[in-house]
Design a protein around this motif. Sequence first.
Motif, mmCIF file in Angstrom:
data_model
loop_
_atom_site.group_PDB
_atom_site.id
_atom_site.type_symbol
_atom_site.label_atom_id
_atom_site.label_comp_id
_atom_site.label_asym_id
_atom_site.label_seq_id
_atom_site.Cartn_x
_atom_site.Cartn_y
_atom_site.Cartn_z
ATOM 1 N N ASP A 31 42.046 10.222 33.200
ATOM 2 C CA ASP A 31 42.152 11.000 34.436
ATOM 3 C C ASP A 31 41.232 12.212 34.395
ATOM 4 O O ASP A 31 40.577 12.542 35.381
ATOM 5 N N ASN A 34 37.718 10.972 34.885
ATOM 6 C CA ASN A 34 37.463 10.576 36.268
ATOM 7 C C ASN A 34 37.352 11.768 37.208
ATOM 8 O O ASN A 34 36.574 11.732 38.157
ATOM 9 N N LEU A 35 38.106 12.818 36.939
ATOM 10 C CA LEU A 35 38.092 13.983 37.826
ATOM 11 C C LEU A 35 37.073 15.050 37.427
ATOM 12 O O LEU A 35 36.452 15.664 38.286
ATOM 13 N N ALA A 36 36.926 15.264 36.130
ATOM 14 C CA ALA A 36 36.113 16.391 35.676
ATOM 15 C C ALA A 36 34.892 15.996 34.859
ATOM 16 O O ALA A 36 34.036 16.838 34.595
ATOM 17 N N GLN A 87 42.127 3.182 37.429
ATOM 18 C CA GLN A 87 41.554 4.198 36.549
ATOM 19 C C GLN A 87 40.310 3.663 35.850
ATOM 20 O O GLN A 87 39.297 4.360 35.754
ATOM 21 N N SER A 90 37.414 3.385 38.351
ATOM 22 C CA SER A 90 36.872 4.709 38.656
ATOM 23 C C SER A 90 36.028 5.218 37.498
ATOM 24 O O SER A 90 34.956 5.797 37.703
ATOM 25 N N ASN A 94 32.041 6.205 37.698
ATOM 26 C CA ASN A 94 31.655 7.616 37.537
ATOM 27 C C ASN A 94 31.435 8.015 36.067
ATOM 28 O O ASN A 94 31.496 9.193 35.758
#
Length: 98
Positions: A31, A34-36, A87, A90, A94
């Motif tokens: 996570d 994927n976000l940062a 997840q 993604s 990315n």
Amino acid sequence: MDDQTRTELEAAVFRRLVEHLRGRTDVQNIDMMNLAGFCRNCLSNWYKDAANEKGLDLEKADAREIVYGMPYDDWKSKYQTEATAEQKASFEKNKPQH
């Protein structure tokens, strides 16, 4: 601000970030990636790289223990969950290049 003060502040921020992440075992590395675009493993790799640049022989497992607060395998068995298909997709889309 002088260099010594800046270094001390940066070190304090790093320690606070690590403590925060140790307390947020519900947040999975995938996570974070994927976000940062970075995760706990990235932090430990950067720590190892910095130590090596200073001529210190720090092993990957030791750097991970510094970041995780325990051996990595222990953390994985206690807190890591299987990544969902979403997840993983993604992450592949990315994937960071660092």
